[in-house]
Design an enzyme around this catalytic site. Structure first.
Site, PDB file in Angstrom:
ATOM      1  N   SER A 264       0.827  -1.193   0.000  1.00 16.23           N
ATOM      2  CA  SER A 264       0.000   0.000   0.000  1.00 16.23           C
ATOM      3  C   SER A 264       0.867   1.251   0.000  1.00 16.23           C
ATOM      4  O   SER A 264       2.073   1.188   0.228  1.00 16.23           O
ATOM      5  CB  SER A 264      -0.916   0.009   1.220  1.00 16.23           C
ATOM      6  OG  SER A 264      -0.174   0.427   2.346  1.00 16.23           O
ATOM      7  N   LYS A 265       0.217   2.366  -0.271  1.00 16.90           N
ATOM      8  CA  LYS A 265       0.944   3.632  -0.297  1.00 16.90           C
ATOM      9  C   LYS A 265       1.559   3.935   1.063  1.00 16.90           C
ATOM     10  O   LYS A 265       2.544   4.634   1.164  1.00 16.90           O
ATOM     11  CB  LYS A 265      -0.001   4.763  -0.711  1.00 16.90           C
ATOM     12  CG  LYS A 265      -0.461   4.622  -2.161  1.00 16.90           C
ATOM     13  CD  LYS A 265      -1.186   5.843  -2.681  1.00 16.90           C
ATOM     14  CE  LYS A 265      -1.474   5.651  -4.174  1.00 16.90           C
ATOM     15  NZ  LYS A 265      -2.119   6.798  -4.805  1.00 16.90           N
ATOM     16  N   ARG A 266       0.971   3.410   2.104  1.00 16.53           N
ATOM     17  CA  ARG A 266       1.463   3.684   3.464  1.00 16.53           C
ATOM     18  C   ARG A 266       2.625   2.791   3.890  1.00 16.53           C
ATOM     19  O   ARG A 266       3.352   3.107   4.802  1.00 16.53           O
ATOM     20  CB  ARG A 266       0.318   3.575   4.479  1.00 16.53           C
ATOM     21  CG  ARG A 266      -0.375   4.911   4.749  1.00 16.53           C
ATOM     22  CD  ARG A 266      -1.768   4.720   5.266  1.00 16.53           C
ATOM     23  NE  ARG A 266      -2.674   4.299   4.190  1.00 16.53           N
ATOM     24  CZ  ARG A 266      -3.320   3.157   4.137  1.00 16.53           C
ATOM     25  NH1 ARG A 266      -3.206   2.292   5.101  1.00 16.53           N
ATOM     26  NH2 ARG A 266      -4.113   2.867   3.121  1.00 16.53           N
TER      27      ARG A 266
END
Ligand code: GLU
Length: 510
Positions: A264-266
């Site tokens: 994920s982007k996180r």
């Protein structure tokens, strides 16, 4: 000669491109170039609620840094343009109308409150509400399959809000083919009647995407696995329009390095590696996310790494230039299962490219770093000296930025000395020994690495003391720590006077 292979990368400008998106772009690019085709960039910005102002420019900058330029797209070879869906708004309505006229789609007037009530009622019975064949014409829903033609016309004319839904064919077994996944079969009765046109006058992703792929003569749709569930609807839409269906290829997900699920982007912030090609500033929060470019990765290393996330050449070879990737790339060798992202392997690729690049190239990249430290390289001789330094330390560097730490002592007299090593190696008698060494060095005529080594070692041998007694304090004096390449290479590079100065400095300070 250009072939009729036409592929597109169709991002929605909802934020920065994550490496999964870059990989989709890359595979499209490789496929297009392999078959002399055209690589198109289309901006899918019909969802205005998710629009982010700096995202499109970010996408364009990212493709540029990745060196995978698009052949057609916003502002470039616009022969099928515009390439921004928000600028094609007027095109889509007529296609939605066409499906209404041919009975393949219908108007729905159900309000969101009504649909909510249906959903809740179903939930209460432990069921899920799906708008499709089993209830669309039953009368509990308000649509043009239930209302009379006059009623529909009146509602539209009096400004009632409506959406247009696809009338999914009933009782069909839909056979589809994916270039990576093979044959896929689905019972159309399991599908819901997706909205094609929204009450805000905008098409949904599905309609705009199909219409544009058709009008832009896309031959292959190569996109992420998250779009696989949309494939039946898309194939049915092509059929409903009577258009030829492009070939589809759904790429595997990129998975987290540890644990389960999609990267994920996180994850980048959490796990300490970039998930974006370029650094990105969130316009709302002001937060900056790191990027591969700013972290010091070379484009070719990044692209090589990315190409291997879901594809392999079927051989042991791992290092591929972009040209070699174009040559070797094959959709048939793209895996069906998810590709685990590996930050160590990413660094490994960077390290390989650091070694592969010529000393000259790396030197050019190093010069601005030196300039920022106030070290100005004024002529070709000095540049050649820097290149020698680069050549002697490069194998220990992963990034260009590492070069300074590995070589600062070539350019600056050490001002601090590693305390632990001083304690171990700078003993009683060392200052006298070093003073004697200074005299020896003063008398060395030929100051090449081999000759200083020969003369200094002869002196040590004659004194009948261990090499370490001299070599360790000497290294400490010249470098400040027990690190660096061959000591006599350092001596030859910094020269006689600087060598003497540094030894005297150490004697004074230690
Ligand atoms: N706009 C979609 C996306 O953001 C495109 C999906 C597709 O390639 O069809 O990924």
């Amino acid at each position: 000669m250009e072939s009729n292979v036409r592929v597109r990368f169709a991002p929605s400008p909802t934020g920065p491109l994550h490496i999964g998106g870059v990989r989709t772009a890359l595979y499209n690019y490789l496929f297009a170039k392999k078959y002399n085709g055209t690589f198109i960039l289309r901006i899918e910005d019909t969802d205005q609620t998710r629009y982010v102002a700096n995202a499109e420019q970010y996408i364009i900058n990212a493709l540029e840094w990745c060196a995978i330029p698009f052949d057609e797209g916003p502002g470039k070879n616009e022969k099928f343009g515009p390439y921004r869906q928000s600028e094609r708004k007027d095109i889509y309505k007529q296609y939605a109308d066409q499906l209404i006229e041919t009975g393949k789609a219908y108007y729905c007037f159900d309000t969101s409150e009504e649909l909510d009530a249906h959903r809740k009622a179903h939930e209460a019975e432990g069921k899920t509400f799906i708008y499709n064949w089993h209830n669309r014409a039953k009368g509990s829903l308000v649509n043009s399959l239930v209302l009379t033609a006059d009623e529909v016309e009146n509602r539209i004319n009096s400004g009632d809000k409506y959406v247009i839904r696809f009338k999914t064919p009933q009782d069909e077994v839909l056979k589809m083919e994916d270039e990576i996944r093979g044959n896929i079969t689905i019972d159309t009765n399991t599908l819901d009647d997706k909205i094609l046109f929204k009450s805000d006058g905008m098409p949904t992703y599905h309609l705009a995407n199909i219409v544009d792929d058709h009008l832009m003569e896309i031959s292959h749709v190569i996109r992420g696995e998250e779009w696989l569930p949309s494939m039946p609807l898309h194939v049915l839409l092509y059929k409903a329009f009577g258009w030829e269906t492009p070939k589809f290829a759904h790429l595997p997900l990129i998975l987290k390095p540890v644990g389960k699920g999609k990267l994920s982007k996180r994850d980048g912030d959490k796990l300490g590696f970039p998930v974006f090609p370029l650094a990105y500033t969130n316009l709302e929060s002001g937060d900056v996310s790191r990027g591969y470019k700013e972290d010091g990765y070379f484009t070719d290393a990044f692209i090589n790494m990315l190409a291997f996330l879901g594809w392999n050449p079927g051989t042991e070879q791992e290092i591929f230039s972009l040209e070699a990737l174009i040559e070797a790339f094959d959709l048939k060798r793209v895996s069906k299962s998810g590709a685990k992202f590996n930050p160590d392997k990413t660094k490994w690729f960077q390290q390989q490219y650091m070694q592969l690049k010529s000393d000259e190239t790396i030197t050019e990249l190093f010069l601005p770093i030196l300039a920022a430290k106030g070290i100005v390289i004024a002529n070709e001789d000095e540049k050649a000296r820097v290149q020698n330094i680069v050549s002697s330390i490069k194998e220990r560097a992963i990034f260009v930025a590492d070069l300074w730490d590995l070589s600062s002592y070539f350019f600056e007299t050490p001002t601090a000395y590693d305390a632990k090593n001083v304690k171990k190696n700078w003993k009683e008698g060392t200052p006298e020994l070093m003073q004697e060494l200074v005299e020896i060095i003063k008398n060395i005529e030929d100051f090449s690495s081999t000759n200083t080594e020969k003369e200094i070692k002869e002196w040590i041998t004659n004194k009948e003391i261990g090499f370490g007694k001299v070599m360790q304090p000497l290294r400490l004096s010249l470098v400040g720590k027990l690190a660096g390449p061959h000591l006599f290479d350092i001596i030859a590079t910094i020269g006689k006077q600087e060598t003497i100065n540094r030894i005297e400095n150490a004697i004074a300070k230690l």
